[in-house]
Design a protein around this motif. Structure first.
Motif, PDB file in Angstrom:
ATOM      1  N   TRP A  17       0.833  -1.196   0.000  1.00  0.00           N
ATOM      2  CA  TRP A  17       0.000   0.000   0.000  1.00  0.00           C
ATOM      3  C   TRP A  17       0.868   1.247   0.000  1.00  0.00           C
ATOM      4  N   SER A 114      -9.105   4.657   1.775  1.00  0.00           N
ATOM      5  CA  SER A 114      -8.828   3.971   0.504  1.00  0.00           C
ATOM      6  C   SER A 114      -9.528   2.622   0.414  1.00  0.00           C
ATOM      7  N   ARG A 115      -9.865   2.022   1.574  1.00  0.00           N
ATOM      8  CA  ARG A 115     -10.502   0.719   1.572  1.00  0.00           C
ATOM      9  C   ARG A 115     -11.988   0.762   1.915  1.00  0.00           C
ATOM     10  N   LEU A 239      -5.206  -2.318   7.865  1.00  0.00           N
ATOM     11  CA  LEU A 239      -5.946  -3.255   7.016  1.00  0.00           C
ATOM     12  C   LEU A 239      -6.389  -4.474   7.827  1.00  0.00           C
ATOM     13  N   SER A 249     -14.565  -3.947   2.716  1.00  0.00           N
ATOM     14  CA  SER A 249     -13.435  -3.248   2.113  1.00  0.00           C
ATOM     15  C   SER A 249     -13.473  -3.359   0.604  1.00  0.00           C
ATOM     16  N   ASP A 251     -10.566  -2.435  -2.685  1.00  0.00           N
ATOM     17  CA  ASP A 251      -9.161  -2.051  -2.823  1.00  0.00           C
ATOM     18  C   ASP A 251      -9.085  -0.591  -3.247  1.00  0.00           C
ATOM     19  N   ASP A 252      -7.875  -0.027  -3.129  1.00  0.00           N
ATOM     20  CA  ASP A 252      -7.723   1.406  -3.367  1.00  0.00           C
ATOM     21  C   ASP A 252      -7.628   1.755  -4.849  1.00  0.00           C
ATOM     22  N   GLY A 258      -9.590  -6.718  -0.169  1.00  0.00           N
ATOM     23  CA  GLY A 258      -9.576  -6.955   1.270  1.00  0.00           C
ATOM     24  C   GLY A 258      -9.766  -8.423   1.543  1.00  0.00           C
TER      25      GLY A 258
END
Length: 271
Positions: A17, A114-115, A239, A249, A251-252, A258
């Motif tokens: 990340w 971001s999640r 996370l 979650s 992902d970014d 997640g």
């Protein structure tokens, strides 16, 4: 072993990340650099004065023969330095997090956003001074627990064979567990989760916590590595905290992502 591997995966995901969000990396390095300088100074001082300290602490051995006296005090110096390294590894994260509280809070929030499916992050709603007080108070409580384990392991180190095999392994496990507690506290404290509940949550998935913390503890033994891994460790712990709590979650990069605490894919929800 599956849980242990899942914990290591979170550690790797946190570092990954950071590589995707380079702007946050430089900011996350500063507190670690400051703390590293302080710790190196303390360890150098201990190494320099360890002979005098051990001699002062063992006056009863002054009359021993030269060979036995040298061997006995040499072993004590080695154990003293090993204990100091053990405490340095465990407390480095706590001190760095305290020094860099605003930096790591901001980093953890960015990871959360971001999640999160709706791009938001939990907030404690507390003033910075209050957050620093809670963090310092909890760190002291954790340190007391670590010291208790450290003294016990130090004493067990004198047991033949066991002290040279089992005790070091247990030491790394204790270090890894409490190291992970300090890192996940950044995210969990923002969610209003107290220390007692945090410990209960981590103990419920002990193998996964060790999978995250033990490799990180071993890496921290290499000079300067702790500083460079610290930002990614905070990201990975955030996370892991999200998935331990069962939070959905993405992902970014916009896709579903997640993993839940079992290492399987978590279902993401859309805003």
């Amino acid at each position: 072993m599956r849980d242990f591997g899942a914990g290591f995966k979170y550690l790797a995901k946190g570092q990954r990340w950071m590589t995707r969000h380079g702007r946050s990396y430089g900011l996350g390095l500063l507190p670690g650099l400051v703390t590293l300088v302080l710790y190196l100074g303390a360890l150098v001082g201990l190494f320099t004065w360890s002979d005098d300290f051990v001699a002062w602490a063992t006056p009863f051995a002054d009359g021993w023969g030269e060979t036995w006296l040298t061997l006995f005090r040499g072993v004590l110096r080695a154990l003293l330095f090993a204990l100091a390294l053990f405490l340095a590894v465990v407390t480095f994260t706590a001190v760095t997090l305290l020094v860099g509280q605003p930096f790591y809070e901001a980093l953890s929030e960015r990871v959360d956003k971001s999640r999160s499916p709706d791009g938001t992050a939990p907030e404690s709603g507390l003033p910075l001074v209050r957050e620093l007080w809670i963090s310092a108070r909890d760190s002291v409580r954790v340190l007391v627990r670590v010291l208790c384990y450290g003294v016990l392991l130090f004493a067990c180190g004198f047991i033949p064979v066991v002290g040279q095999t089992v005790v070091p392994v247990l030491g790394f496990c204790v270090s890894g567990f409490f190291l992970t507690e300090e890192l996940t506290a950044v995210a969990l404290q923002r969610r209003g989760i107290e220390l007692k509940e945090r410990l209960r949550l981590l103990r419920s998935r002990r193998s996964m916590i060790l999978g995250f913390g033990v490799p990180l503890t071993l890496a921290y033994l290499v000079p300067f590595v702790a500083v460079f891994l610290m930002p990614g460790a905070v990201a990975g712990a955030t996370l892991m905290a999200r998935d331990l709590l069962g939070e959905p979650s993405v992902d970014d990069e916009g896709g579903e992502g997640g993993e839940d605490a079992d290492g399987s894919a978590a279902s993401a929800t859309t805003a």
